[in-house]
Scaffold this active site. Structure first.
Site: not given
Length: 258
Positions: A93, A155-157, A160
């Site tokens: 995402l 939020p992705y970082v 991940k």
């Protein structure tokens, strides 16, 4: 002889982009492949393509944001083929959010897809391998942004980067089970999902790929099929004893400064 002859491979997020490219490459190398996705139409179309090419493939409908469905997808593959030999977590995402504007709901969405789903898919796959006392391989498709990333990917970082740590932790925990677990930090890649992201969040026009490529050292974005070949290599015995590695598959050099 193919690199993955007779191996049963599950590709989460395998109906488009890098995941679909991995599925195609795995079938070419002799694997039986299952792919997961939320929508039946692209999943069934990919299975039809792989079958027409002489492969053996299965579509498993799954919403990986539901904590139970990653485990259920592995169970469905084991029920269909008797085992799982290889797992690829390629779902991701990439919706945008900064430290200041990310809501708890957006943060939870990223954790659910980018971290929790791989965790529980790995849990179920490793449990099958350990129960059979059989070796296996797992590759997590991560991101070069896990090193820090852009401000609009907070939020992705976060999620991940958690997957980077999980990859190494699980590899260490199960090395004596002969289960090899590695990750690939991919850079900017030309996929259907990235096209939608650029148009939705950055107002990109039809020429965004060309404009982006002109700014990159190699003059091109990453290609899913090239990443797929690397993933298949890591899944196969050709990559030897390598485990716990998170490899930067990118054209920018971490720490390099001009």
């Amino acid at each position: 002889m193919g690199l993955l002859d007779d191996k049963v491979v599950l590709v989460n997020g395998g109906t488009q982009g890098v995941g679909a490219a991995v599925a195609r490459a795995a079938v070419r190398e002799g694997a039986v492949v299952a792919v997961t996705g939320r929508r039946a139409e692209p999943g069934e179309a990919l299975v039809a393509e792989l079958t027409a090419a002489g492969g053996k493939a299965l579509f498993v409908r799954a919403d990986l944001a539901d904590a139970e469905q990653p485990k259920a997808a592995v169970a469905e593959v084991v029920a269909a083929y008797g085992r799982i030999d290889c797992l690829v977590n390629a779902a991701g995402l990439t919706s945008r959010g900064t430290l200041l504007d990310t809501t708890p709901e957006l943060f939870d969405q990223h954790v659910a897809i980018n971290l929790r789903a791989p965790f529980f898919a790995m849990q179920a796959a490793v449990a099958d391998m350990v129960a059979r006392e059989a070796p296996g391989t797992i590759v997590n498709v991560i991101t070069s942004s896990a090193h820090g990333g852009q401000p609009f990917l907070a939020p992705y970082v976060a999620a991940k980067a958690g997957l980077v740590g999980l990859t190494r932790n699980a590899a260490h925990a199960h090395r004596f089970d002969r289960i090899r677990i590695n990750g690939l930090n991919i850079g900017w890649t030309a996929t259907e999902g990235e096209d939608a992201t650029q148009r939705t969040f950055h107002g990109a026009g039809d020429d965004w790929r060309e404009r982006a490529a002109a700014r990159l050292p190699m003059g091109t974005l990453g290609r899913p099929e090239e990443i797929a070949d690397f993933v298949v290599f890591l899944l196969s015995e050709r990559s030897g004893v390598v485990t716990g590695s998170v490899i930067d598959w990118d054209q920018n050099v971490l720490g390099g400064l001009d």
